[in-house]
Scaffold this active site. Structure first.
Site, PDB file in Angstrom:
ATOM      1  N   HIS A 210      -2.366   2.460  -5.441  1.00  0.00           N
ATOM      2  CA  HIS A 210      -3.539   0.988  -5.261  1.00  0.00           C
ATOM      3  C   HIS A 210      -3.911   0.444  -6.247  1.00  0.00           C
ATOM      4  O   HIS A 210      -3.925  -0.981  -6.368  1.00  0.00           O
ATOM      5  CB  HIS A 210      -4.758   1.870  -4.500  1.00  0.00           C
ATOM      6  CG  HIS A 210      -5.200   0.575  -3.639  1.00  0.00           C
ATOM      7  ND1 HIS A 210      -4.613   0.914  -2.141  1.00  0.00           N
ATOM      8  CD2 HIS A 210      -6.007   0.126  -3.166  1.00  0.00           C
ATOM      9  CE1 HIS A 210      -5.128   0.037  -1.183  1.00  0.00           C
ATOM     10  NE2 HIS A 210      -6.095  -0.145  -1.642  1.00  0.00           N
TER      11      HIS A 210
ATOM     12  N   ARG B 229      -1.493  -2.302  -6.579  1.00  0.00           N
ATOM     13  CA  ARG B 229      -1.726  -3.095  -5.763  1.00  0.00           C
ATOM     14  C   ARG B 229      -2.922  -4.541  -7.055  1.00  0.00           C
ATOM     15  O   ARG B 229      -3.145  -4.975  -6.314  1.00  0.00           O
ATOM     16  CB  ARG B 229      -1.929  -3.284  -4.683  1.00  0.00           C
ATOM     17  CG  ARG B 229      -2.756  -3.847  -3.313  1.00  0.00           C
ATOM     18  CD  ARG B 229      -3.150  -3.193  -2.701  1.00  0.00           C
ATOM     19  NE  ARG B 229      -3.847  -3.707  -1.050  1.00  0.00           N
ATOM     20  CZ  ARG B 229      -2.906  -4.387  -0.282  1.00  0.00           C
ATOM     21  NH1 ARG B 229      -1.959  -4.675  -0.380  1.00  0.00           N
ATOM     22  NH2 ARG B 229      -3.722  -5.412   0.416  1.00  0.00           N
TER      23      ARG B 229
ATOM     24  N   ARG C 149       0.643  -1.473   0.495  1.00  0.00           N
ATOM     25  CA  ARG C 149      -0.119  -0.124  -0.434  1.00  0.00           C
ATOM     26  C   ARG C 149       0.937   1.113   0.352  1.00  0.00           C
ATOM     27  O   ARG C 149       2.099   1.116   0.492  1.00  0.00           O
ATOM     28  CB  ARG C 149      -1.052  -0.058   1.203  1.00  0.00           C
ATOM     29  CG  ARG C 149      -1.506  -0.761   1.485  1.00  0.00           C
ATOM     30  CD  ARG C 149      -2.558  -1.518   2.472  1.00  0.00           C
ATOM     31  NE  ARG C 149      -3.192  -2.431   2.772  1.00  0.00           N
ATOM     32  CZ  ARG C 149      -3.654  -3.153   3.023  1.00  0.00           C
ATOM     33  NH1 ARG C 149      -2.331  -3.281   3.620  1.00  0.00           N
ATOM     34  NH2 ARG C 149      -4.947  -3.935   3.388  1.00  0.00           N
TER      35      ARG C 149
ATOM     36  N   HIS D 263      -4.206  -9.154   3.526  1.00  0.00           N
ATOM     37  CA  HIS D 263      -5.299  -8.904   4.014  1.00  0.00           C
ATOM     38  C   HIS D 263      -5.109  -9.681   5.503  1.00  0.00           C
ATOM     39  O   HIS D 263      -4.645 -10.553   5.899  1.00  0.00           O
ATOM     40  CB  HIS D 263      -6.203  -9.612   2.866  1.00  0.00           C
ATOM     41  CG  HIS D 263      -6.518  -8.100   2.115  1.00  0.00           C
ATOM     42  ND1 HIS D 263      -7.051  -8.798   0.740  1.00  0.00           N
ATOM     43  CD2 HIS D 263      -6.357  -7.447   1.926  1.00  0.00           C
ATOM     44  CE1 HIS D 263      -6.861  -8.127  -0.353  1.00  0.00           C
ATOM     45  NE2 HIS D 263      -6.769  -7.399   0.516  1.00  0.00           N
TER      46      HIS D 263
ATOM     47  N   TYR E  94     -11.621  -9.709  -5.446  1.00  0.00           N
ATOM     48  CA  TYR E  94     -11.152  -9.737  -6.770  1.00  0.00           C
ATOM     49  C   TYR E  94     -12.227 -10.969  -7.593  1.00  0.00           C
ATOM     50  O   TYR E  94     -11.364 -10.824  -9.092  1.00  0.00           O
ATOM     51  CB  TYR E  94      -9.236 -10.564  -6.361  1.00  0.00           C
ATOM     52  CG  TYR E  94      -8.860  -9.018  -5.942  1.00  0.00           C
ATOM     53  CD1 TYR E  94      -8.381  -7.951  -6.645  1.00  0.00           C
ATOM     54  CD2 TYR E  94      -8.296  -9.179  -4.559  1.00  0.00           C
ATOM     55  CE1 TYR E  94      -7.920  -6.504  -5.957  1.00  0.00           C
ATOM     56  CE2 TYR E  94      -7.602  -7.894  -4.334  1.00  0.00           C
ATOM     57  CZ  TYR E  94      -7.950  -7.124  -4.604  1.00  0.00           C
ATOM     58  OH  TYR E  94      -6.887  -5.718  -4.440  1.00  0.00           O
TER      59      TYR E  94
ATOM     60  N   LYS F 244      -2.102  -0.286   7.590  1.00  0.00           N
ATOM     61  CA  LYS F 244      -3.663  -0.195   7.981  1.00  0.00           C
ATOM     62  C   LYS F 244      -4.590  -0.898   8.628  1.00  0.00           C
ATOM     63  O   LYS F 244      -5.005  -0.855   9.674  1.00  0.00           O
ATOM     64  CB  LYS F 244      -3.955  -0.641   6.879  1.00  0.00           C
ATOM     65  CG  LYS F 244      -6.100  -0.357   6.229  1.00  0.00           C
ATOM     66  CD  LYS F 244      -6.414  -0.839   4.450  1.00  0.00           C
ATOM     67  CE  LYS F 244      -7.943  -0.672   4.962  1.00  0.00           C
ATOM     68  NZ  LYS F 244      -8.069  -1.149   3.675  1.00  0.00           N
TER      69      LYS F 244
END
Length: 414
Positions: free
Chosen positions: A351, A354, A253, A377, A386, A278
């Site tokens: 992003h 990513r 990120r 994640h 995705y 994050k």
């Protein structure tokens, strides 16, 4: 030595940066008109490259030995535009000049709200989440003040219902978040015996469910063209190339790239180990040869001498850590330079790189848990979004549609 740069290249980067900071369209147009006058000044004086001295000469031509107070609004705007242009060239960022809003949590209820927010902070709530809850609870506090409710023991269900009835002007998402915040606050009051009645039951349940948008992705060829568009013969290009590789090859990120420190890289084990901004989750990623070489090239031949522990810093003094909006501007600039088609219809920050990595891994039949681990994640639920962009796999799940005159439809009608 001050950095020299073609004005068109500089204002192209700065224009993207202003847009990423959500500057109003009118303000962006004002900057465009100011840059045109600055360009005319440089052409008239046969100046090829822009630097801070050029900006100062331009400002002198506007002021003409007059005091600043005697200038008109347009002239003051031109001076500001020149100063901002020089500041961005030197630092890669624009300092926010707006006055931050002060929240007035006074009185008994206000102090309890601040105690509650501190309680949430200790529980590990993110700063952005706390900021949102602070705004929602401030609105509730203002509602109580308007109704002369200055003490918690005077709150009744009707006051809460009145507040809820006045939320119709907000979006469904905002109302949902307000309900959640207020319900949590009221439960806190009851559970800690601050009030005798649990008013959280008054808050209706919201059926709102945020629909995840399809992630923006770029093809392997587009990513290749993006990286190829970087001029790696200069310090800025070396830095920009290394940062974009971290997003495109490792899926980091923007916040983690900008906060990457020397201590996060284990050169002996070829490993990057970071605590994600994050999620606060620690991840380990392989330092790919391509990425490692790009970082070394930047550190040896591009990074200014600085004791700052962050790897990526501004190319000119003051050598501060790069900010996330700046990285967004960098990626957008090179996407435009690479002439990627339909760019105006896509997201164009780090992003998106990513997301593109995740799409590429899906195309290679990489299992979801592995992709989830690569992207950092907290669960595979976040990674499942995705699956909607894996068109090849989705096509394999499609069913053949029977002809209209087939027995299938006849049976259905009967």
């Amino acid at each position: 030595m001050k950095r020299e740069q073609k004005l068109q290249e500089l204002i192209s980067e700065l224009g993207v940066h202003l847009k990423s900071l959500s500057y109003q369209r009118a303000t962006q147009l004002k900057y465009q008109r100011g840059w045109q006058l600055l360009n005319d000044f440089m052409v008239k004086n046969s100046i090829e490259f822009y630097n801070s001295q050029v900006g100062e000469k331009f400002i002198s031509s506007i002021m003409k030995n007059r005091p600043y107070e005697k200038l008109c609004r347009k002239e003051k705007d031109l001076i500001r535009i020149a100063n901002v242009t020089s500041e961005f060239q030197a630092t890669g960022v624009i300092k926010f000049r707006s006055i931050s809003k002060k929240y007035n949590f006074d009185g008994e209820i206000g102090k309890i709200i601040l105690t509650y927010l501190e309680h949430l902070k200790l529980r590990g709530f993110a700063a952005k989440t706390l900021e949102s809850k602070k705004i929602y609870l401030l609105r509730f506090l203002d509602h109580l003040k308007a109704n002369n409710i200055l003490s918690l023991n005077r709150i009744e269900s009707q006051h809460i219902l009145q507040f809820i009835n006045n939320l119709g002007i907000y979006s469904k998402a905002t109302i949902h978040n307000m309900f959640s915040t207020l319900r949590g606050f009221l439960k806190y009051l009851y559970q800690n015996e601050i009030v005798l009645i649990d008013f959280s039951y008054v808050i209706p349940k919201s059926s709102y469910k945020k629909e995840r948008k399809l992630p923006t992705t770029y093809t392997k060829d587009e990513i290749k063209r993006l990286l190829k568009s970087v001029d790696r013969a200069n310090p800025k290009g070396k830095r920009d190339y290394a940062m974009m590789l971290l997003a495109a090859r490792l899926g980091l990120r923007a916040s983690d790239i900008c906060r990457l420190k020397f201590e996060n890289i284990n050169w002996k084990k070829n490993m990057i180990r970071i605590k994600q901004t994050k999620t606060a989750r620690t991840v380990e990623l392989p330092l790919l040869t391509e990425v490692g070489n790009a970082i070394i090239d930047y550190l040896k031949f591009g990074r200014p001498e600085s004791e700052l522990q962050y790897i990526f810093i501004c190319i000119n003094q003051p050598y501060d850590k790069l900010k996330e909006p700046t990285l967004h501007s960098i990626v957008t600039f090179y996407l435009n330079k690479a002439k990627i088609s339909n760019l105006h219809k896509k997201k164009h920050g780090p992003h998106a790189l990513r997301h593109s990595l995740a799409c590429s891994l899906l195309e290679q039949k990489t299992p979801l848990p592995v992709i989830s681990e690569v992207l950092g994640h907290s669960s595979t639920e976040s990674t499942k979004t995705y699956l909607r962009i894996d068109l090849d796999s989705l096509r394999q799940c499609s069913l053949e549609v029977p002809d209209l005159n087939s027995p299938y439809y006849i049976q259905e009608v009967n």
